[in-house]
Design a protein around this motif. Sequence first.
Motif, PDB file in Angstrom:
ATOM      1  N   GLY A  56       3.538 -36.807 -27.083  1.00 24.71           N
ATOM      2  CA  GLY A  56       1.953 -37.351 -27.810  1.00 24.71           C
ATOM      3  C   GLY A  56       1.211 -38.050 -27.469  1.00 24.71           C
ATOM      4  N   CYS A  60      -0.235 -42.218 -31.207  1.00 27.37           N
ATOM      5  CA  CYS A  60       0.533 -41.041 -31.847  1.00 27.37           C
ATOM      6  C   CYS A  60       1.011 -41.529 -33.322  1.00 27.37           C
ATOM      7  CB  CYS A  60       0.266 -39.663 -31.737  1.00 27.37           C
ATOM      8  SG  CYS A  60       2.010 -39.983 -30.506  1.00 27.37           S
ATOM      9  N   TYR A 237       1.487 -36.002 -34.075  1.00 26.10           N
ATOM     10  CA  TYR A 237       0.057 -35.765 -33.658  1.00 26.10           C
ATOM     11  C   TYR A 237      -0.033 -37.256 -34.940  1.00 26.10           C
ATOM     12  CZ  TYR A 237      -5.069 -34.154 -33.542  1.00 26.10           C
ATOM     13  OH  TYR A 237      -6.057 -34.381 -33.692  1.00 26.10           O
ATOM     14  N   TYR A 258      -0.826 -27.456 -31.283  1.00 28.75           N
ATOM     15  CA  TYR A 258      -1.257 -28.953 -30.524  1.00 28.75           C
ATOM     16  C   TYR A 258      -0.148 -28.866 -29.954  1.00 28.75           C
ATOM     17  CZ  TYR A 258      -1.049 -33.557 -29.925  1.00 28.75           C
ATOM     18  OH  TYR A 258      -0.963 -34.939 -29.588  1.00 28.75           O
ATOM     19  N   VAL A 283      -9.175 -37.114 -30.063  1.00 24.51           N
ATOM     20  CA  VAL A 283      -8.307 -36.775 -31.190  1.00 24.51           C
ATOM     21  C   VAL A 283      -9.316 -37.824 -32.609  1.00 24.51           C
ATOM     22  CG1 VAL A 283      -6.503 -39.280 -31.589  1.00 24.51           C
ATOM     23  CG2 VAL A 283      -6.219 -37.630 -29.639  1.00 24.51           C
ATOM     24  N   PHE A 295      -4.960 -31.477 -37.531  1.00 20.08           N
ATOM     25  CA  PHE A 295      -4.860 -31.261 -36.216  1.00 20.08           C
ATOM     26  C   PHE A 295      -6.121 -30.013 -36.176  1.00 20.08           C
ATOM     27  CE2 PHE A 295      -4.102 -28.015 -32.815  1.00 20.08           C
ATOM     28  CZ  PHE A 295      -4.519 -28.773 -31.727  1.00 20.08           C
TER      29      PHE A 295
END
Length: 334
Positions: A56, A60, A237, A258, A283, A295
């Motif tokens: 990730g 994250c 995430y 993702y 992000v 997300f």
Amino acid sequence: MSTERPLVEVHDAARWFDVSAPWLERVLSRKPRSILRAVDGVSFGIRKGETLALVGESGCGKSTIARMLVGLYPLTRGTITFDGQPISNMQGRSGLALRKRLQMIFQDPYASLNPRWRVGRIIAEPMLAHTNMTEQERDARVDVLLTQVGLHASDKSRFPHQFSGGQRQRISIARALAVNPEFLVCDEPTSALDVSVQAQVLNIMKDLQRNLGLTYLFISHNLAVVHHVADRVGVMYLGRIVEIADRDTLFSNPQHPYTRMLLSAIPDMTGQGRKRTPVAGEVPNPLNPPSGCTFHPRCPFARERCKSEAPATQNFKGVEIACHGVAEGWPMQV
């Protein structure tokens, strides 16, 4: 798929950090507390002898999970067990036996080695805490460990600064193996190394796993490295795992948008080109994450439900995934 009980089990684990301003400043400015949910409801298992990789983007929560697994961070909620024993039991003298079975390899080999100590003392230090070995036995064990990681027994008389980065990481691995652990948490162990040196260290780790029956949690942002070492891959995430699958399944047929984004970012070295899933945006601020599926602001397939409802993790043909679109069969092609 194996039905044996995982060696490591993580259930709904969370770690929150209070990053609020000092009390008086908050009172005067009437600011609320700021809570960073670095890890927020993570569940997975690791079977004995396998390598689970966590990938990730930076921030994250991968490294936070690593520190939770070895008892460096307490849990805000949830449970982590190793061979049926709660990780919380690692505190105090009663946890010595459990701590001996879990060790960690850190990202920066120089920062994790005492520059004032010779290599022999660095590697022998865990034996002093966890064994009743004599000095002669410890010395002999250090010789064996240095040989196992591709160094010479005579290197034990040198200091860390006298070694290259790759050699220092080998010393870190030797120290982690000093008390014969079963499970190693590897927090980006090759990210600070040159590509050619990365390959050498990874091959050593794979040989050690095969010869000693080790179990690994391998944390990395480098998907090429992950493809080389992992049996299964978990994608994180903003503090949550959005997809877990066998390595070959995840790389050949990623499900979560993702995951597709991460894989599409790998440089194409074949010259043939490939379809890429365009994902815009950055992000989000982890102190103020988006509602619903975190997300959704970057997802090209997001719908209204994604903005208000966080998806539950479900199993689809052996893949653990948290995505409304996959669960409901939405068209997800661009």
